[in-house]
Structure formats: structure tokens, C-alpha cells
Design an enzyme around this catalytic site. Structure first.
Site, mmCIF file in Angstrom:
data_model
loop_
_atom_site.group_PDB
_atom_site.id
_atom_site.type_symbol
_atom_site.label_atom_id
_atom_site.label_comp_id
_atom_site.label_asym_id
_atom_site.label_seq_id
_atom_site.Cartn_x
_atom_site.Cartn_y
_atom_site.Cartn_z
ATOM 1 N N GLY A 18 0.896 -1.161 -0.086
ATOM 2 C CA GLY A 18 -0.033 0.093 0.122
ATOM 3 C C GLY A 18 1.134 1.232 -0.099
ATOM 4 N N ASP A 136 -2.978 7.762 10.460
ATOM 5 C CA ASP A 136 -3.713 6.894 9.805
ATOM 6 C C ASP A 136 -3.981 5.741 10.273
ATOM 7 O OD1 ASP A 136 -4.214 5.984 7.029
ATOM 8 O OD2 ASP A 136 -2.365 5.103 6.497
#
Length: 174
Positions: A18, A136
Site C-alpha cells: 500500500g 492513519d
């Protein structure tokens, strides 16, 4: 034969990818243990200045994690360099992400959700005490170990006390 990184870590399998990184299960051949290696994956065609910034961001992520000593935060062992880029050496948490657990199994029991939430709160409090802001937190960055341990990972967007920041125009993160 699988690839050897920094003449020590043998890549076993890719665990996930990612943002700007790929995480591998690897075998530490010196210490005879399994670890997770986070590889910096750079988009093609980046100018050298942006490549340097992203490599520095990887080091900052490692430093942010290293500031935190808590059972619900992934443990970092080292940073190595191979092929001109840093690789973050972390503990291997055998299990799956919260995202995968909910996707595959559906809704969890309220009691389990409460435990996961309290573990994440504890991890974030420890991070904040260490001067680290994660930035995050999402189900894909919460690992649930096969042993039931809940672990916060991926501090790639973290900000630390005294850090001037690394936000750049035109770079997509996370």
C-alpha cells in the site's frame, strides 16, 4: 531460491502492499527467526529530490515506531539499506488485519470490538506520550494476531514532536 536482503534477510512471501511500501515475511538467517520487512516502493519517474524525501520519510517512520514501547504497537528491530533504499525490520505479527477479519467473517461480537478499541486507545496513548501522532488509523493498519494480540502498524504518515513534517505537493500518501 528466494532473494536475500542485506546479506541477512531471506524473503519468504509478500504480506501486503500500500501507499509507498510492501511488507514481506522474511527469515533472519543470523538470528534464525521470522520478521517482517517493509520495503520502500518508489513510483517510476520520480525526481531525485523526491526519492531522497521518500527515503527520509521511511527513516522517520522507523524512528517514530522506535520511540514507542508498547505491546499494542508493532516493534521495530532495525533499519537496513539494500539497493540504495531503507528497509524497516519489524516483528512479524502472525494473523490478519482488522479489515480482513471483518471482510471475511462479518461483524464481530460487541465484547471483541470493545477489547480491540481499548487496545488501540492504549496504543495511541503510548504513541502520544512518545510524541508520535499516527495520522492513519484504519482497519487495514490494525493487526489481530492469531494469539489475540491487537497491534497498531504503519506509521508512515506519523508526525513526531519536533519534526518539521514531510508533506509534499503532488505526492499521494497512505
Amino acid at each position: 531460491m528466494s532473494e536475500l536482503i542485506a546479506e541477512r534477510y531471506r524473503l519468504v512471501e509478500a504480506l501486503g502492499e500500500g501507499g509507498m511500501g510492501r511488507v514481506w515475511q522474511a527469515r533472519d538467517e543470523l538470528l534464525d527467526r521470522d520478521v517482517a520487512l517493509k520495503e520502500l516502493v518508489l513510483p517510476r519517474g520520480l525526481p531525485q529530490a523526491e526519492i531522497r524525501d521518500l527515503r527520509e520519510r521511511a527513516i522517520r517512520e522507523a524512528r517514530a515506531i522506535a520511540r514507542i514501547d508498547h505491546p499494542n504497537v508493532v516493534r521495530i528491530h532495525d533499519v537496513i539499506h539494500d539497493g540504495g533504499s531503507p528497509w524497516i525490520v519489524m516483528e512479524l505479527v502472525v494473523g490478519r488485519s482488522l479489515f480482513e477479519a471483518v471482510r471475511d467473517d462479518g461483524a464481530m461480537a460487541p465484547e471483541r470490538v470493545a477489547v480491540i478499541g481499548l487496545d488501540m486507545l492504549s496504543a495511541l496513548r503510548a504513541a502520544h506520550r512518545a510524541g508520535v501522532l499516527h495520522r492513519d488509523v484504519k482497519p487495514a493498519n490494525v493487526l489481530i494476531g492469531d494469539d489475540g494480540r491487537v497491534v497498531l502498524t504503519d506509521f508512515g504518515l506519523a508526525a513526531t514532536t519536533g519534526d518539521s513534517g514531510m508533506t509534499s505537493t503532488g505526492i499521494v500518501l497512505g
